[in-house]
Design a protein around this motif. Structure first.
Motif, mmCIF file in Angstrom:
data_model
loop_
_atom_site.group_PDB
_atom_site.id
_atom_site.type_symbol
_atom_site.label_atom_id
_atom_site.label_comp_id
_atom_site.label_asym_id
_atom_site.label_seq_id
_atom_site.Cartn_x
_atom_site.Cartn_y
_atom_site.Cartn_z
ATOM 1 N N ARG A 129 -69.993 44.902 -14.909
ATOM 2 C CA ARG A 129 -70.325 45.609 -16.153
ATOM 3 C C ARG A 129 -71.741 46.172 -16.030
ATOM 4 O O ARG A 129 -72.674 45.456 -15.652
ATOM 5 C CB ARG A 129 -70.233 44.697 -17.367
ATOM 6 C CG ARG A 129 -68.835 44.130 -17.596
ATOM 7 C CD ARG A 129 -68.737 43.395 -18.924
ATOM 8 N NE ARG A 129 -68.907 44.310 -20.041
ATOM 9 C CZ ARG A 129 -67.913 45.017 -20.573
ATOM 10 N NH1 ARG A 129 -66.689 44.929 -20.072
ATOM 11 N NH2 ARG A 129 -68.130 45.817 -21.599
ATOM 12 N N VAL A 130 -71.886 47.448 -16.356
ATOM 13 C CA VAL A 130 -73.188 48.114 -16.286
ATOM 14 C C VAL A 130 -73.542 48.588 -17.690
ATOM 15 O O VAL A 130 -72.815 49.399 -18.279
ATOM 16 C CB VAL A 130 -73.162 49.307 -15.312
ATOM 17 C CG1 VAL A 130 -74.540 49.928 -15.197
ATOM 18 C CG2 VAL A 130 -72.648 48.870 -13.936
ATOM 19 N N GLU A 159 -75.945 50.375 -20.773
ATOM 20 C CA GLU A 159 -76.414 51.741 -20.967
ATOM 21 C C GLU A 159 -77.760 51.993 -20.297
ATOM 22 O O GLU A 159 -78.600 51.101 -20.168
ATOM 23 C CB GLU A 159 -76.520 52.066 -22.469
ATOM 24 C CG GLU A 159 -77.601 51.299 -23.211
ATOM 25 C CD GLU A 159 -77.177 49.917 -23.642
ATOM 26 O OE1 GLU A 159 -77.995 49.216 -24.252
ATOM 27 O OE2 GLU A 159 -76.024 49.531 -23.353
ATOM 28 N N LEU A 207 -70.996 50.714 -6.660
ATOM 29 C CA LEU A 207 -70.341 49.593 -7.328
ATOM 30 C C LEU A 207 -69.008 49.356 -6.633
ATOM 31 O O LEU A 207 -68.229 50.293 -6.457
ATOM 32 C CB LEU A 207 -70.115 49.894 -8.804
ATOM 33 C CG LEU A 207 -71.349 50.244 -9.648
ATOM 34 C CD1 LEU A 207 -70.936 50.723 -11.024
ATOM 35 C CD2 LEU A 207 -72.287 49.052 -9.743
ATOM 36 N N ILE A 217 -64.281 47.543 -13.445
ATOM 37 C CA ILE A 217 -65.666 48.017 -13.505
ATOM 38 C C ILE A 217 -65.825 48.840 -14.772
ATOM 39 O O ILE A 217 -65.075 49.798 -14.992
ATOM 40 C CB ILE A 217 -66.029 48.859 -12.269
ATOM 41 C CG1 ILE A 217 -65.962 47.988 -11.001
ATOM 42 C CG2 ILE A 217 -67.414 49.485 -12.427
ATOM 43 C CD1 ILE A 217 -66.233 48.755 -9.715
ATOM 44 N N VAL A 238 -68.673 50.960 -16.997
ATOM 45 C CA VAL A 238 -69.994 51.590 -16.961
ATOM 46 C C VAL A 238 -70.308 52.116 -18.360
ATOM 47 O O VAL A 238 -69.542 52.889 -18.932
ATOM 48 C CB VAL A 238 -70.016 52.736 -15.934
ATOM 49 C CG1 VAL A 238 -71.343 53.481 -15.992
ATOM 50 C CG2 VAL A 238 -69.778 52.190 -14.526
ATOM 51 N N VAL A 248 -75.474 56.162 -17.877
ATOM 52 C CA VAL A 248 -75.749 55.496 -16.601
ATOM 53 C C VAL A 248 -75.692 56.510 -15.465
ATOM 54 O O VAL A 248 -74.846 57.411 -15.462
ATOM 55 C CB VAL A 248 -74.740 54.362 -16.348
ATOM 56 C CG1 VAL A 248 -74.889 53.783 -14.938
ATOM 57 C CG2 VAL A 248 -74.909 53.264 -17.390
ATOM 58 N N VAL A 261 -74.981 56.763 -11.455
ATOM 59 C CA VAL A 261 -74.476 56.111 -10.251
ATOM 60 C C VAL A 261 -74.691 57.074 -9.097
ATOM 61 O O VAL A 261 -74.057 58.126 -9.023
ATOM 62 C CB VAL A 261 -72.991 55.744 -10.390
ATOM 63 C CG1 VAL A 261 -72.503 55.030 -9.128
ATOM 64 C CG2 VAL A 261 -72.750 54.873 -11.621
ATOM 65 N N ILE A 274 -67.833 54.550 -6.759
ATOM 66 C CA ILE A 274 -67.312 53.353 -7.402
ATOM 67 C C ILE A 274 -65.929 53.097 -6.825
ATOM 68 O O ILE A 274 -65.109 54.007 -6.716
ATOM 69 C CB ILE A 274 -67.221 53.542 -8.925
ATOM 70 C CG1 ILE A 274 -68.619 53.815 -9.508
ATOM 71 C CG2 ILE A 274 -66.594 52.325 -9.581
ATOM 72 C CD1 ILE A 274 -68.600 54.092 -11.004
ATOM 73 N N ILE A 327 -65.686 54.761 -17.437
ATOM 74 C CA ILE A 327 -67.012 55.383 -17.425
ATOM 75 C C ILE A 327 -67.259 55.985 -18.809
ATOM 76 O O ILE A 327 -66.507 56.851 -19.260
ATOM 77 C CB ILE A 327 -67.123 56.488 -16.354
ATOM 78 C CG1 ILE A 327 -66.570 55.994 -15.003
ATOM 79 C CG2 ILE A 327 -68.564 56.939 -16.219
ATOM 80 C CD1 ILE A 327 -67.337 54.871 -14.379
ATOM 81 N N SER A 367 -72.528 59.382 -18.821
ATOM 82 C CA SER A 367 -72.791 58.803 -17.503
ATOM 83 C C SER A 367 -72.375 59.769 -16.405
ATOM 84 O O SER A 367 -71.476 60.595 -16.579
ATOM 85 C CB SER A 367 -72.052 57.473 -17.342
ATOM 86 O OG SER A 367 -72.625 56.497 -18.180
ATOM 87 N N VAL A 427 -71.489 59.965 -12.165
ATOM 88 C CA VAL A 427 -71.223 59.350 -10.871
ATOM 89 C C VAL A 427 -71.308 60.453 -9.827
ATOM 90 O O VAL A 427 -70.467 61.360 -9.803
ATOM 91 C CB VAL A 427 -69.831 58.689 -10.846
ATOM 92 C CG1 VAL A 427 -69.570 58.041 -9.493
ATOM 93 C CG2 VAL A 427 -69.692 57.669 -11.971
#
Length: 212
Positions: free
Chosen positions: A61-62, A64, A71, A78, A80, A84, A86, A90, A99, A103, A105
């Motif tokens: 768990r990620v 804010e 990850l 997972i 997110v 966030v 990344v 992932i 996600i 965020s 990625v």
């Protein structure tokens, strides 16, 4: 000499955490190197910077506004949070990936047996799964296309995906740049306001509401 030493920056090594059994938690706003465990989940607090997080049996768990490198888990989901970053990708085998809005990625997202869901998020190098559903939610952006792979056998595919078709939904105002390639039969729904690239191996059904 004293003045020169006082003005020189001091380099601190980033803290690595490595476990076999046990969960890993970080402190908000702190900076870490590699977070690794075998049997346990990983919780990354808000505003934390982490080079990578990896577990075998456990979820990640990620929170804010965190910033992470990569990850990865085998058996676990997972999640997110909002805002966030990344920097890499992932990946899961047996577990879903979510996600949240805002965020980004920069790499790709991959899973074998797990749902991928974006909610107003951005992915830089595509989405790929074998047996999972894919939900590209409203206002999301996916660069690099979508790939639903044909099951190749092996322990992680036993009993999965043989009777149920993966469901792929491209939501309102979502964008998928690149090819949507389907190596197996799927249910594909594309919102009338969405923009997608070429579609291979499936026929899209248009919809106009919040969900198909």
């Amino acid at each position: 000499l004293i003045a020169v030493l006082a003005a020189s920056p001091v380099a601190y090594a980033k803290q690595d955490i490595d476990k076999v059994n046990g969960a890993i938690s970080t402190q908000a706003g702190s900076e870490y190197g590699e977070l690794d465990t075998v049997n346990g989940g990983i919780s990354i607090a808000s505003g934390t910077r982490v080079e990578s997080a990896s577990t075998v049996n456990g979820g990640i768990r990620v929170a804010e506004q965190a910033s992470v490198g990569s990850l990865e888990t085998v058996n676990g989901g997972i999640a997110v949070g909002e805002g966030v970053m990344v920097a890499e990708g992932i990946e899961t085998v047996n577990g879903g990936i979510e996600i949240a809005r805002g965020s980004r990625v920069q790499g790709g997202i991959e899973t074998v047996n797990g749902r991928i869901e974006l909610s107003g998020a951005e992915v830089g190098q595509g989405l790929a799964t074998v047996n999972g559903d894919v939900i590209v939610g409203a206002d999301s952006i996916v660069r690099g296309g979508i790939l639903i792979e044909k099951p190749k056998g092996g322990w992680f595919n036993w009993g999965n995906g043989k009777s149920r078709k993966p469901r792929v939904v491209i939501g309102p105002n979502a964008v998928v740049e690149g090819t949507l390639k389907f190596e197996r039969e799927v249910e594909l729904f594309v919102h009338i306001s969405a923009r997608v690239g070429p579609i291979e191996g499936a026929t899209a059904t248009a919809f106009s509401g919040e969900e198909p």
